[in-house]
Design a protein around this motif. Structure first.
Motif, PDB file in Angstrom:
ATOM      1  N   ASN A 273      61.785 -50.943 -59.679  1.00  0.00           N
ATOM      2  CA  ASN A 273      60.418 -50.500 -59.873  1.00  0.00           C
ATOM      3  C   ASN A 273      59.910 -49.999 -58.527  1.00  0.00           C
ATOM      4  O   ASN A 273      59.793 -50.775 -57.604  1.00  0.00           O
ATOM      5  CB  ASN A 273      59.537 -51.653 -60.367  1.00  0.00           C
ATOM      6  CG  ASN A 273      60.055 -52.242 -61.663  1.00  0.00           C
ATOM      7  OD1 ASN A 273      60.525 -51.520 -62.506  1.00  0.00           O
ATOM      8  ND2 ASN A 273      59.950 -53.548 -61.806  1.00  0.00           N
ATOM      9  N   GLN A 274      59.623 -48.729 -58.447  1.00  0.00           N
ATOM     10  CA  GLN A 274      59.199 -48.207 -57.165  1.00  0.00           C
ATOM     11  C   GLN A 274      57.961 -47.338 -57.329  1.00  0.00           C
ATOM     12  O   GLN A 274      57.796 -46.633 -58.309  1.00  0.00           O
ATOM     13  CB  GLN A 274      60.310 -47.418 -56.478  1.00  0.00           C
ATOM     14  CG  GLN A 274      60.699 -46.119 -57.154  1.00  0.00           C
ATOM     15  CD  GLN A 274      61.828 -45.452 -56.415  1.00  0.00           C
ATOM     16  OE1 GLN A 274      62.622 -46.094 -55.757  1.00  0.00           O
ATOM     17  NE2 GLN A 274      61.903 -44.145 -56.531  1.00  0.00           N
ATOM     18  N   GLU A 275      57.082 -47.442 -56.347  1.00  0.00           N
ATOM     19  CA  GLU A 275      55.888 -46.641 -56.350  1.00  0.00           C
ATOM     20  C   GLU A 275      56.202 -45.251 -55.822  1.00  0.00           C
ATOM     21  O   GLU A 275      57.195 -45.030 -55.143  1.00  0.00           O
ATOM     22  CB  GLU A 275      54.816 -47.293 -55.475  1.00  0.00           C
ATOM     23  CG  GLU A 275      54.286 -48.603 -56.026  1.00  0.00           C
ATOM     24  CD  GLU A 275      53.174 -49.168 -55.176  1.00  0.00           C
ATOM     25  OE1 GLU A 275      52.797 -48.499 -54.192  1.00  0.00           O
ATOM     26  OE2 GLU A 275      52.691 -50.252 -55.489  1.00  0.00           O
ATOM     27  N   ILE A 276      55.320 -44.329 -56.142  1.00  0.00           N
ATOM     28  CA  ILE A 276      55.470 -42.971 -55.615  1.00  0.00           C
ATOM     29  C   ILE A 276      55.019 -42.960 -54.165  1.00  0.00           C
ATOM     30  O   ILE A 276      53.910 -43.391 -53.844  1.00  0.00           O
ATOM     31  CB  ILE A 276      54.624 -41.981 -56.441  1.00  0.00           C
ATOM     32  CG1 ILE A 276      55.191 -41.871 -57.854  1.00  0.00           C
ATOM     33  CG2 ILE A 276      54.579 -40.625 -55.766  1.00  0.00           C
ATOM     34  CD1 ILE A 276      54.343 -41.019 -58.770  1.00  0.00           C
ATOM     35  N   ILE A 277      55.883 -42.496 -53.290  1.00  0.00           N
ATOM     36  CA  ILE A 277      55.542 -42.345 -51.876  1.00  0.00           C
ATOM     37  C   ILE A 277      55.327 -40.860 -51.615  1.00  0.00           C
ATOM     38  O   ILE A 277      56.245 -40.062 -51.774  1.00  0.00           O
ATOM     39  CB  ILE A 277      56.661 -42.889 -50.962  1.00  0.00           C
ATOM     40  CG1 ILE A 277      56.968 -44.357 -51.305  1.00  0.00           C
ATOM     41  CG2 ILE A 277      56.252 -42.750 -49.501  1.00  0.00           C
ATOM     42  CD1 ILE A 277      55.810 -45.286 -51.116  1.00  0.00           C
ATOM     43  N   PRO A 278      54.119 -40.447 -51.234  1.00  0.00           N
ATOM     44  CA  PRO A 278      53.861 -39.016 -51.022  1.00  0.00           C
ATOM     45  C   PRO A 278      54.671 -38.461 -49.861  1.00  0.00           C
ATOM     46  O   PRO A 278      54.876 -39.132 -48.853  1.00  0.00           O
ATOM     47  CB  PRO A 278      52.356 -38.962 -50.734  1.00  0.00           C
ATOM     48  CG  PRO A 278      52.010 -40.330 -50.245  1.00  0.00           C
ATOM     49  CD  PRO A 278      52.927 -41.275 -50.956  1.00  0.00           C
ATOM     50  N   ASP A 279      55.121 -37.238 -50.013  1.00  0.00           N
ATOM     51  CA  ASP A 279      55.887 -36.568 -48.967  1.00  0.00           C
ATOM     52  C   ASP A 279      54.976 -35.840 -47.977  1.00  0.00           C
ATOM     53  O   ASP A 279      55.382 -35.573 -46.848  1.00  0.00           O
ATOM     54  CB  ASP A 279      56.861 -35.564 -49.590  1.00  0.00           C
ATOM     55  CG  ASP A 279      57.784 -36.222 -50.594  1.00  0.00           C
ATOM     56  OD1 ASP A 279      58.884 -36.633 -50.200  1.00  0.00           O
ATOM     57  OD2 ASP A 279      57.406 -36.336 -51.777  1.00  0.00           O
ATOM     58  N   PHE A 280      53.758 -35.523 -48.435  1.00  0.00           N
ATOM     59  CA  PHE A 280      52.799 -34.816 -47.589  1.00  0.00           C
ATOM     60  C   PHE A 280      51.451 -35.531 -47.643  1.00  0.00           C
ATOM     61  O   PHE A 280      51.134 -36.207 -48.622  1.00  0.00           O
ATOM     62  CB  PHE A 280      52.612 -33.365 -48.057  1.00  0.00           C
ATOM     63  CG  PHE A 280      53.885 -32.586 -48.170  1.00  0.00           C
ATOM     64  CD1 PHE A 280      54.454 -31.986 -47.066  1.00  0.00           C
ATOM     65  CD2 PHE A 280      54.530 -32.457 -49.397  1.00  0.00           C
ATOM     66  CE1 PHE A 280      55.638 -31.261 -47.176  1.00  0.00           C
ATOM     67  CE2 PHE A 280      55.701 -31.739 -49.521  1.00  0.00           C
ATOM     68  CZ  PHE A 280      56.251 -31.144 -48.398  1.00  0.00           C
ATOM     69  N   VAL A 281      50.678 -35.351 -46.595  1.00  0.00           N
ATOM     70  CA  VAL A 281      49.313 -35.880 -46.536  1.00  0.00           C
ATOM     71  C   VAL A 281      48.376 -34.705 -46.267  1.00  0.00           C
ATOM     72  O   VAL A 281      48.548 -33.987 -45.275  1.00  0.00           O
ATOM     73  CB  VAL A 281      49.160 -36.944 -45.425  1.00  0.00           C
ATOM     74  CG1 VAL A 281      47.734 -37.476 -45.398  1.00  0.00           C
ATOM     75  CG2 VAL A 281      50.151 -38.085 -45.629  1.00  0.00           C
ATOM     76  N   LEU A 282      47.408 -34.510 -47.168  1.00  0.00           N
ATOM     77  CA  LEU A 282      46.445 -33.420 -47.020  1.00  0.00           C
ATOM     78  C   LEU A 282      45.075 -34.013 -46.717  1.00  0.00           C
ATOM     79  O   LEU A 282      44.602 -34.885 -47.448  1.00  0.00           O
ATOM     80  CB  LEU A 282      46.377 -32.569 -48.291  1.00  0.00           C
ATOM     81  CG  LEU A 282      47.702 -31.986 -48.808  1.00  0.00           C
ATOM     82  CD1 LEU A 282      47.446 -31.081 -49.995  1.00  0.00           C
ATOM     83  CD2 LEU A 282      48.430 -31.220 -47.719  1.00  0.00           C
TER      84      LEU A 282
END
Length: 488
Positions: A273-282
């Protein structure tokens, strides 16, 4: 007769560095982090840079160590000096893509161990009072259930399999009896069903209740399932001579039942079970959208000092075959380390140029968060701005997410075709789908809008769309036809 001829061919091959780059580009943050750790384990010449270390100190120390040791080179086809120091530290990367508030995204992956539906059912049946012969058949039937708890296979096929693979000779009637009197009596209720109707019926029958709504729900599932599935409520009302309120209560009882009774069990003994880790930060500042890479996509790497020292030591021995072989091995590791660091640099550059182009095209959406502001955008639009190939852009946006002021956004969802409205302006198909969703949400559920009616509603909003296009968009939004959206 043998003949020789000379033939000239023009071909194109990808270099190992290009293949490695393409592989890295399409990885999202968690996969990239795993790949990086794997490479660090496999290549000892590659190491992470500690934040406390200074670049200047590192290179000064390496240069001084080399000068003290001497500068003779062994007889190989490469220059040892190339791997000891450079005029500029090109084999190190700088982690310069931090967000303004230096935010960290930790890996939230969690390994959880759970019991499968198969194990749970076997545990129950082995504790029941059942003959040994019947137990073997029962276990085989349980082994043929899918992850949702259904028996999709034909009973006759199971009988044949028992005879050929297990040496157990039985009949269709015997297996059916074991299924209905043992397997379907197990927990959770509904397990072992052969179709949806039987699954729901097994669950409603387990509810020992004098509640008229439960009794009516059982009768509907048993005798009027087709009418229920097609939402022919008038037929059910006439059949049982009941009021709408009575039918509504029965439908509420049916809605409490689960169509997939095995859904709460792990499909494997261990799941991730893994959370979504964003690849970019806006971030939005002064009406500008500023994109940055997630810190985990910008690691600081360098060639190992220890390997440079070993190579400097081997440079003094020009005769020992063992030292020459070791030096060649070190060269391969150093090459691989340099290639990998260069690939990571190119990956960072490609990701940053791509997200910058997307932000430029979708600035209004990122500022407002309104999906109706999403502009028509295809891969070619981003490729034209960045100068990259369309396939490269496709790899970048694949499985990538961006953390925006309005929440996590899947980059692929920002791409859409365009249509022209009555004003001659190009609008995104996502904007049209948004209006379609709103129209269906506001419709009278007792008399849902047909596709023809939806054509008229969207035409009033300035979108001249054919009925078949409405049907296509409705299916893409997972919205059923009007008849199946009907409610009491």
């Amino acid at each position: 007769m043998l003949k020789q001829n000379l033939q000239l061919k023009l071909g194109q091959k990808l270099a190992p560095q290009q293949i490695q780059l393409m592989k890295l580009i399409q990885l999202h943050t968690l996969e990239f982090e795993e790949e990086l750790e794997r490479e660090l384990e496999e290549n000892p010449a590659l190491e992470k840079v500690n934040e406390e270390e200074s670049k200047e100190d590192d290179y000064a120390a390496a240069e001084e160590a080399y000068e003290n040791e001497g500068a003779e080179s062994i007889e190989t086809d490469f220059d040892v000096n190339d791997y000891l120091y450079d005029d500029e530290p090109s084999y190190k990367t700088a982690n310069s893509n931090y967000s303004a508030d230096d935010e960290e995204f930790d890996n939230q992956s969690l390994l959880t161990e759970g019991q499968t539906l198969y194990d749970y059912l076997l545990e129950q049946i082995r504790l029941s009072s059942i003959d040994e012969d019947d137990l073997q058949i029962c276990e085989y039937v349980i082994g043929n259930l899918d992850t949702d708890g259904y028996l999709r296979r034909d009973i006759k096929s199971i009988v044949d399999d028992l005879a050929f693979s297990q040496g157990i000779y039985t009949t269709v009637e015997k297996v059916t009896d074991i299924l209905e009197n043992y397997v379907q009596k197990l927990d959770p209720p509904g397990v072992g069903a052969r179709d949806l109707r039987e699954c729901l019926l097994l669950q409603i029958e387990k509810k020992v209740s004098s509640n008229p709504a439960v009794i009516l729900a059982g009768n509907i599932l048993r005798n009027q399932f087709d009418a229920l599935a097609n939402k022919h409520y008038n037929k059910i009302l006439q059949k049982y001579d009941i009021e709408e309120e009575d039918l509504k209560e029965a439908l509420e009882e049916i809605a409490k039942l689960s169509p997939k009774v095995g859904g709460n069990f792990d499909t494997q003994t261990i799941t991730i079970n893994q959370e979504i880790i964003p690849d970019f930060v806006l971030q939005v500042k002064d009406n500008q959208v500023i994109p940055t890479l997630n810190n985990k996509n910008a690691p600081s790497l360098r060639v190992s000092d220890e390997y440079k020292e070993i190579l400097a030591t081997y440079s003094h021995d020009k005769k020992s075959p063992e030292h020459k072989q070791a030096a060649l091995f070190i060269k391969q590791k150093l090459d691989a380390a340099k290639w990998y660091i260069d690939a990571i640099n190119q990956r960072q550059n490609t990701l940053m140029q791509t997200i910058t182009a997307i932000v430029k095209l979708q600035k209004e959406y990122f500022l407002t968060g309104d999906e109706k502001k999403i502009r028509p955008m295809i891969l070619k639009d981003v490729a034209d701005i960045t100068g990259f190939d369309i396939s490269t852009i496709s790899r970048v946006v694949k499985s990538k997410y961006a953390d925006t002021p309005n929440g996590i956004v899947y980059l692929k969802n920002l791409f859409s075709d365009s249509l022209t409205n009555d004003d001659g302006e190009e609008v995104s198909t996502k904007e049209i789908k948004q209006h379609l969703q709103e129209a269906i949400d506001k419709e009278n559920k007792r008399k849902p809008c047909t596709d023809d009616a939806l054509v008229g509603i969207l035409k009033e909003k300035g979108y001249n769309i054919a009925r078949r296009t409405i049907a296509k968009y409705r299916e893409q939004l997972n919205i059923p036809v009007a008849r199946l959206r009907k409610e009491l």
